[in-house]
Design a protein around this motif. Structure first.
Motif, PDB file in Angstrom:
ATOM      1  N   GLY A  60      33.100 -28.528  33.515  1.00  0.00           N
ATOM      2  CA  GLY A  60      32.120 -27.570  34.032  1.00  0.00           C
ATOM      3  C   GLY A  60      32.735 -26.212  34.304  1.00  0.00           C
ATOM      4  O   GLY A  60      32.157 -25.177  33.977  1.00  0.00           O
ATOM      5  N   GLY A  61      33.933 -26.192  34.897  1.00  0.00           N
ATOM      6  CA  GLY A  61      34.607 -24.928  35.153  1.00  0.00           C
ATOM      7  C   GLY A  61      34.994 -24.204  33.877  1.00  0.00           C
ATOM      8  O   GLY A  61      34.840 -22.987  33.754  1.00  0.00           O
ATOM      9  N   THR A  62      35.467 -24.968  32.894  1.00  0.00           N
ATOM     10  CA  THR A  62      35.834 -24.371  31.605  1.00  0.00           C
ATOM     11  C   THR A  62      34.616 -23.781  30.917  1.00  0.00           C
ATOM     12  O   THR A  62      34.666 -22.674  30.361  1.00  0.00           O
ATOM     13  N   THR A  63      33.513 -24.485  30.969  1.00  0.00           N
ATOM     14  CA  THR A  63      32.275 -23.997  30.355  1.00  0.00           C
ATOM     15  C   THR A  63      31.816 -22.704  31.032  1.00  0.00           C
ATOM     16  O   THR A  63      31.419 -21.746  30.361  1.00  0.00           O
ATOM     17  N   ALA A  64      31.884 -22.669  32.342  1.00  0.00           N
ATOM     18  CA  ALA A  64      31.469 -21.466  33.071  1.00  0.00           C
ATOM     19  C   ALA A  64      32.350 -20.279  32.701  1.00  0.00           C
ATOM     20  O   ALA A  64      31.851 -19.164  32.488  1.00  0.00           O
ATOM     21  N   VAL A  65      33.655 -20.486  32.587  1.00  0.00           N
ATOM     22  CA  VAL A  65      34.565 -19.396  32.232  1.00  0.00           C
ATOM     23  C   VAL A  65      34.293 -18.915  30.816  1.00  0.00           C
ATOM     24  O   VAL A  65      34.280 -17.706  30.548  1.00  0.00           O
ATOM     25  N   LEU A  66      34.055 -19.834  29.871  1.00  0.00           N
ATOM     26  CA  LEU A  66      33.787 -19.435  28.485  1.00  0.00           C
ATOM     27  C   LEU A  66      32.476 -18.669  28.362  1.00  0.00           C
ATOM     28  O   LEU A  66      32.397 -17.671  27.639  1.00  0.00           O
ATOM     29  N   VAL A  67      31.443 -19.104  29.055  1.00  0.00           N
ATOM     30  CA  VAL A  67      30.154 -18.410  28.994  1.00  0.00           C
ATOM     31  C   VAL A  67      30.279 -17.027  29.604  1.00  0.00           C
ATOM     32  O   VAL A  67      29.786 -16.025  29.048  1.00  0.00           O
ATOM     33  N   LEU A  68      30.950 -16.921  30.739  1.00  0.00           N
ATOM     34  CA  LEU A  68      31.132 -15.626  31.373  1.00  0.00           C
ATOM     35  C   LEU A  68      31.952 -14.691  30.479  1.00  0.00           C
ATOM     36  O   LEU A  68      31.643 -13.510  30.350  1.00  0.00           O
ATOM     37  N   GLY A  69      32.976 -15.208  29.833  1.00  0.00           N
ATOM     38  CA  GLY A  69      33.777 -14.397  28.927  1.00  0.00           C
ATOM     39  C   GLY A  69      32.965 -13.908  27.740  1.00  0.00           C
ATOM     40  O   GLY A  69      33.097 -12.753  27.320  1.00  0.00           O
ATOM     41  N   ALA A  70      32.115 -14.776  27.185  1.00  0.00           N
ATOM     42  CA  ALA A  70      31.286 -14.371  26.047  1.00  0.00           C
ATOM     43  C   ALA A  70      30.305 -13.272  26.447  1.00  0.00           C
ATOM     44  O   ALA A  70      30.084 -12.317  25.692  1.00  0.00           O
ATOM     45  N   VAL A  71      29.740 -13.372  27.621  1.00  0.00           N
ATOM     46  CA  VAL A  71      28.799 -12.351  28.094  1.00  0.00           C
ATOM     47  C   VAL A  71      29.518 -11.018  28.289  1.00  0.00           C
ATOM     48  O   VAL A  71      29.025  -9.961  27.866  1.00  0.00           O
ATOM     49  N   LEU A  72      30.697 -11.048  28.891  1.00  0.00           N
ATOM     50  CA  LEU A  72      31.433  -9.805  29.124  1.00  0.00           C
ATOM     51  C   LEU A  72      31.898  -9.164  27.817  1.00  0.00           C
ATOM     52  O   LEU A  72      31.829  -7.941  27.663  1.00  0.00           O
ATOM     53  N   VAL A  73      32.334  -9.977  26.854  1.00  0.00           N
ATOM     54  CA  VAL A  73      32.760  -9.429  25.569  1.00  0.00           C
ATOM     55  C   VAL A  73      31.574  -8.816  24.829  1.00  0.00           C
ATOM     56  O   VAL A  73      31.682  -7.750  24.217  1.00  0.00           O
ATOM     57  N   SER A  74      30.415  -9.457  24.886  1.00  0.00           N
ATOM     58  CA  SER A  74      29.241  -8.903  24.209  1.00  0.00           C
ATOM     59  C   SER A  74      28.799  -7.589  24.854  1.00  0.00           C
ATOM     60  O   SER A  74      28.385  -6.660  24.168  1.00  0.00           O
ATOM     61  N   LEU A  75      28.911  -7.492  26.171  1.00  0.00           N
ATOM     62  CA  LEU A  75      28.580  -6.233  26.837  1.00  0.00           C
ATOM     63  C   LEU A  75      29.553  -5.130  26.436  1.00  0.00           C
ATOM     64  O   LEU A  75      29.149  -3.988  26.191  1.00  0.00           O
ATOM     65  N   LEU A  76      30.833  -5.457  26.348  1.00  0.00           N
ATOM     66  CA  LEU A  76      31.823  -4.473  25.928  1.00  0.00           C
ATOM     67  C   LEU A  76      31.577  -4.029  24.492  1.00  0.00           C
ATOM     68  O   LEU A  76      31.684  -2.841  24.167  1.00  0.00           O
ATOM     69  N   LEU A  77      31.212  -4.955  23.631  1.00  0.00           N
ATOM     70  CA  LEU A  77      30.909  -4.620  22.241  1.00  0.00           C
ATOM     71  C   LEU A  77      29.679  -3.719  22.155  1.00  0.00           C
ATOM     72  O   LEU A  77      29.649  -2.767  21.365  1.00  0.00           O
ATOM     73  N   ALA A  78      28.668  -3.985  22.962  1.00  0.00           N
ATOM     74  CA  ALA A  78      27.468  -3.140  22.964  1.00  0.00           C
ATOM     75  C   ALA A  78      27.805  -1.715  23.401  1.00  0.00           C
ATOM     76  O   ALA A  78      27.304  -0.742  22.832  1.00  0.00           O
ATOM     77  N   VAL A  79      28.670  -1.570  24.394  1.00  0.00           N
ATOM     78  CA  VAL A  79      29.071  -0.235  24.850  1.00  0.00           C
ATOM     79  C   VAL A  79      29.856   0.478  23.760  1.00  0.00           C
ATOM     80  O   VAL A  79      29.659   1.675  23.504  1.00  0.00           O
ATOM     81  N   ALA A  80      30.735  -0.238  23.062  1.00  0.00           N
ATOM     82  CA  ALA A  80      31.534   0.390  22.007  1.00  0.00           C
ATOM     83  C   ALA A  80      30.652   0.844  20.848  1.00  0.00           C
ATOM     84  O   ALA A  80      30.837   1.940  20.302  1.00  0.00           O
ATOM     85  N   ILE A  81      29.682   0.038  20.460  1.00  0.00           N
ATOM     86  CA  ILE A  81      28.771   0.413  19.372  1.00  0.00           C
ATOM     87  C   ILE A  81      27.940   1.629  19.775  1.00  0.00           C
ATOM     88  O   ILE A  81      27.744   2.560  18.979  1.00  0.00           O
TER      89      ILE A  81
END
Length: 104
Positions: A60-81
């Motif tokens: 459960g902890g690993t899943t939460a960290v992976l989901v949070l990381g994916a959300v943050l990376v997608s937000l960073l990618l949106a800002v860069a684009i």
């Protein structure tokens, strides 16, 4: 023409009373209060993790960290684009303005 008028400090009127004198109080000593008995300890068991519970917690902890990381990376990618497209738009507009001023 416009000068501030500072009022003078008026003298006290009426009867002025001296400050009150505070008399010290006497301290009386009493016998110490009896101490309370310590609170009873809880009889509930502490949390014990079984191997299945521990695995569930780790997954459960690993899943939460992976989901949070994916959300943050997608937000960073949106800002860069967005920043890239804004920069390209600014270059195009500047080029159009420069070519329009050269034609005149």
């Amino acid at each position: 023409m416009l000068r501030p008028n500072v009022p003078a400090m008026p003298a006290p009127t009426g009867q002025v009373t001296p400050p009150a004198v505070v008399e010290p109080t006497t301290i009386t000593h009493h016998a110490p209060a009896p101490t309370a008995a310590p609170a009873p300890t809880s009889t509930r068991p502490t949390i014990q993790l079984t191997s299945g519970g521990l695995i569930t917690l780790v997954v459960g902890g690993t899943t939460a960290v992976l989901v949070l990381g994916a959300v943050l990376v997608s937000l960073l990618l949106a800002v860069a684009i967005t920043a890239g497209s804004t920069a390209i738009t600014a270059l195009v507009i500047r080029s159009l303005m420069n070519s329009a001023t050269k034609r005149r």
